[in-house]
Design a protein around this motif. Structure first.
Motif, PDB file in Angstrom:
ATOM      1  N   GLY A 184       0.808  -1.220   0.000  1.00  0.00           N
ATOM      2  CA  GLY A 184       0.000   0.000   0.000  1.00  0.00           C
ATOM      3  C   GLY A 184       0.838   1.266   0.000  1.00  0.00           C
ATOM      4  N   CYS A 185       2.085   1.145  -0.461  1.00  0.00           N
ATOM      5  CA  CYS A 185       2.955   2.334  -0.514  1.00  0.00           C
ATOM      6  C   CYS A 185       2.379   3.359  -1.491  1.00  0.00           C
ATOM      7  N   LYS A 186       2.652   4.603  -1.231  1.00  0.00           N
ATOM      8  CA  LYS A 186       2.200   5.677  -2.128  1.00  0.00           C
ATOM      9  C   LYS A 186       3.302   6.085  -3.097  1.00  0.00           C
ATOM     10  N   VAL A 187       4.481   5.609  -2.828  1.00  0.00           N
ATOM     11  CA  VAL A 187       5.638   5.903  -3.678  1.00  0.00           C
ATOM     12  C   VAL A 187       6.356   4.585  -3.953  1.00  0.00           C
ATOM     13  N   ALA A 188       6.775   4.377  -5.186  1.00  0.00           N
ATOM     14  CA  ALA A 188       7.599   3.205  -5.532  1.00  0.00           C
ATOM     15  C   ALA A 188       8.902   3.732  -6.123  1.00  0.00           C
ATOM     16  N   GLY A 189       9.793   2.820  -6.467  1.00  0.00           N
ATOM     17  CA  GLY A 189      11.038   3.293  -7.048  1.00  0.00           C
ATOM     18  C   GLY A 189      12.004   2.166  -7.325  1.00  0.00           C
ATOM     19  N   CYS A 190      13.185   2.536  -7.772  1.00  0.00           N
ATOM     20  CA  CYS A 190      14.205   1.533  -8.055  1.00  0.00           C
ATOM     21  C   CYS A 190      15.558   2.050  -7.549  1.00  0.00           C
ATOM     22  N   THR A 191      16.457   1.101  -7.378  1.00  0.00           N
ATOM     23  CA  THR A 191      17.755   1.390  -6.764  1.00  0.00           C
ATOM     24  C   THR A 191      18.856   0.718  -7.569  1.00  0.00           C
ATOM     25  N   PHE A 210       8.811   7.258  -7.862  1.00  0.00           N
ATOM     26  CA  PHE A 210       7.666   7.767  -8.630  1.00  0.00           C
ATOM     27  C   PHE A 210       6.405   7.489  -7.820  1.00  0.00           C
ATOM     28  N   PRO A 211       5.365   8.330  -7.991  1.00  0.00           N
ATOM     29  CA  PRO A 211       4.158   8.136  -7.177  1.00  0.00           C
ATOM     30  C   PRO A 211       3.331   6.957  -7.663  1.00  0.00           C
ATOM     31  N   ILE A 212       2.669   6.301  -6.731  1.00  0.00           N
ATOM     32  CA  ILE A 212       1.682   5.280  -7.102  1.00  0.00           C
ATOM     33  C   ILE A 212       0.314   5.954  -7.009  1.00  0.00           C
ATOM     34  N   GLU A 213      -0.388   6.012  -8.127  1.00  0.00           N
ATOM     35  CA  GLU A 213      -1.704   6.671  -8.147  1.00  0.00           C
ATOM     36  C   GLU A 213      -2.763   5.688  -7.649  1.00  0.00           C
ATOM     37  N   GLU A 214      -3.887   6.240  -7.175  1.00  0.00           N
ATOM     38  CA  GLU A 214      -4.989   5.394  -6.677  1.00  0.00           C
ATOM     39  C   GLU A 214      -5.429   4.357  -7.703  1.00  0.00           C
ATOM     40  N   THR A 215      -5.399   4.755  -8.958  1.00  0.00           N
ATOM     41  CA  THR A 215      -5.923   3.877 -10.011  1.00  0.00           C
ATOM     42  C   THR A 215      -4.876   2.877 -10.526  1.00  0.00           C
ATOM     43  N   ASP A 216      -3.649   2.979 -10.050  1.00  0.00           N
ATOM     44  CA  ASP A 216      -2.588   2.098 -10.568  1.00  0.00           C
ATOM     45  C   ASP A 216      -2.806   0.649 -10.136  1.00  0.00           C
ATOM     46  N   THR A 217      -2.589  -0.260 -11.067  1.00  0.00           N
ATOM     47  CA  THR A 217      -2.557  -1.691 -10.747  1.00  0.00           C
ATOM     48  C   THR A 217      -1.091  -2.069 -10.495  1.00  0.00           C
ATOM     49  N   GLU A 218      -0.888  -3.308 -10.059  1.00  0.00           N
ATOM     50  CA  GLU A 218       0.493  -3.774  -9.866  1.00  0.00           C
ATOM     51  C   GLU A 218       1.244  -3.716 -11.195  1.00  0.00           C
ATOM     52  N   ALA A 219       0.533  -4.085 -12.265  1.00  0.00           N
ATOM     53  CA  ALA A 219       1.177  -4.070 -13.593  1.00  0.00           C
ATOM     54  C   ALA A 219       1.583  -2.650 -13.984  1.00  0.00           C
ATOM     55  N   ASP A 220       0.747  -1.665 -13.598  1.00  0.00           N
ATOM     56  CA  ASP A 220       1.097  -0.261 -13.907  1.00  0.00           C
ATOM     57  C   ASP A 220       2.379   0.146 -13.178  1.00  0.00           C
ATOM     58  N   VAL A 221       2.479  -0.276 -11.920  1.00  0.00           N
ATOM     59  CA  VAL A 221       3.665   0.096 -11.132  1.00  0.00           C
ATOM     60  C   VAL A 221       4.911  -0.505 -11.765  1.00  0.00           C
ATOM     61  N   ARG A 222       4.795  -1.771 -12.169  1.00  0.00           N
ATOM     62  CA  ARG A 222       5.924  -2.458 -12.807  1.00  0.00           C
ATOM     63  C   ARG A 222       6.331  -1.737 -14.103  1.00  0.00           C
ATOM     64  N   LYS A 223       5.310  -1.359 -14.878  1.00  0.00           N
ATOM     65  CA  LYS A 223       5.569  -0.710 -16.168  1.00  0.00           C
ATOM     66  C   LYS A 223       6.256   0.656 -15.974  1.00  0.00           C
ATOM     67  N   LYS A 224       5.700   1.423 -15.031  1.00  0.00           N
ATOM     68  CA  LYS A 224       6.306   2.741 -14.753  1.00  0.00           C
ATOM     69  C   LYS A 224       7.727   2.561 -14.220  1.00  0.00           C
ATOM     70  N   GLY A 225       7.888   1.555 -13.359  1.00  0.00           N
ATOM     71  CA  GLY A 225       9.199   1.320 -12.740  1.00  0.00           C
ATOM     72  C   GLY A 225      10.245   0.963 -13.768  1.00  0.00           C
ATOM     73  N   LEU A 226       9.882   0.088 -14.675  1.00  0.00           N
ATOM     74  CA  LEU A 226      10.869  -0.329 -15.689  1.00  0.00           C
ATOM     75  C   LEU A 226      11.328   0.871 -16.515  1.00  0.00           C
ATOM     76  N   ALA A 227      10.370   1.736 -16.867  1.00  0.00           N
ATOM     77  CA  ALA A 227      10.741   2.909 -17.679  1.00  0.00           C
ATOM     78  C   ALA A 227      11.745   3.787 -16.910  1.00  0.00           C
ATOM     79  N   VAL A 228      11.568   3.866 -15.590  1.00  0.00           N
ATOM     80  CA  VAL A 228      12.510   4.651 -14.779  1.00  0.00           C
ATOM     81  C   VAL A 228      13.873   3.950 -14.749  1.00  0.00           C
ATOM     82  N   GLU A 229      13.850   2.623 -14.640  1.00  0.00           N
ATOM     83  CA  GLU A 229      15.102   1.849 -14.611  1.00  0.00           C
ATOM     84  C   GLU A 229      15.927   2.086 -15.880  1.00  0.00           C
TER      85      GLU A 229
END
Ligand code: GRF
Length: 272
Positions: A184-191, A210-229
């Motif tokens: 239930g984190c509101k922020v995700a990220g990579c290291t 990067f922020p996790i929006e209310e509407t984000d699914t787990e797949a959305d977080v993964r997708k956003k995260g990879l782009a940041v990576e």
């Protein structure tokens, strides 16, 4: 490593286990000149890793180390002759931080012996391709002190990097984005960090959140995260190529009065 004004490229070895989108990002950065380096090999523990196909497309040498069968074979035969002759039980057990002191010694011993069997093959496969930095890009195997010490021959200058899909030290392990989302984190990220003897515990080079929006699914977080990576990893390797990463040991006194020491990375300013 590169000094200002030299044209030499950083020699990068890469290990993958899967799709290799980070490998692709690093490859693209070397090809467009934003990362002054070249990938000299791509190795895997999975013969079907698409990362191997990506490398082959660019004429980069590849190899696979069949960890599964090496580990299984060793566990079945327990043949001491398979253990590399330069493996030192006491040294490995002293350095390791994956298992707690309560774990039965035989279990810890067996784990590290079997890793060394596979890692000796990995080292052999890498040997023809001299490299300056070893980049783990979705490589899903633990590397033991046996392997790490043979790469980090200068203890002051670690040269194995990993990218992890969470803001460490939160959520180490195999599913950083999933664990972050489920918590239930509101922020995700990579290291991006240097690899040490623990699991995802080495000195941190850089992190992006990067922020996790209310509407984000787990797949959305993964997708956003990879782009940041894909931006963060080439950036960190570029810092390494520019000789701008220093590991220093910082001493602190905690609020309870206890003294502690921690290896941290200092990023030196650009000399341009
Ligand atoms: C990435 O999320 C990385 O952080 C983790 O494994 C994943 C690898 O993805 N260590 P790819 O193979 O680079 O696409």
């Amino acid at each position: 490593m590169l000094e200002k004004g030299t044209q030499e490229k950083l020699k990068i070895g890469v290990l993958v286990s899967g799709g290799g989108t980070n490998l692709q990002a690093i490859l693209d950065a070397t090809r467009n000149g934003s990362l002054p380096g070249e990938i000299v090999f791509v190795g895997s523990d999975n013969p079907d890793a698409y990362g191997l196909t990506r490398a082959t497309k660019y004429g980069i040498p590849t190899f696979n180390v069949d960890y599964d069968s090496l580990l299984k074979n060793f566990d079945k035969r327990l043949d001491a002759r398979m253990i590399p002759p330069d493996w030192n039980r006491e040294d490995v057990l002293k350095k390791q931080s994956l298992f707690s002191p309560e774990t039965p010694r035989e279990k810890v011993d067996a784990f590290f012996k079997s890793r060394a069997v596979a890692e000796a093959v990995l080292l052999d496969q890498m040997a023809p391709y001299p490299f300056e930095v070893l980049v783990l890009a979705g490589f899903m195997r633990i590397l033991s002190p046996y392997f790490i010490d043979r790469i980090n021959t200068d203890p002051e200058k670690p040269r194995i990097m990993n990218i992890h899909p969470s803001l460490l030290p939160a959520f180490p392990g195999t599913d950083g984005y999933g664990d972050t989302f489920r918590y239930g984190c509101k922020v995700a990220g990579c290291t991006v960090h240097f690899v040490d003897y623990g699991e995802d515990s080495g000195p941190i080079i850089a992190q992006r959140a990067f922020p996790i929006e209310e509407t984000d699914t787990e797949a959305d977080v993964r997708k956003k995260g990879l782009a940041v990576e894909w931006a963060l990893y080439p950036y960190c390797i570029t810092l390494f190529a520019q000789n701008r990463l220093r590991v220093v040991r910082k001493k602190h006194t905690r609020s309870d009065g206890k003294k502690m020491e921690k290896a941290v990375v200092q990023v030196l300013p650009s000399r341009k």
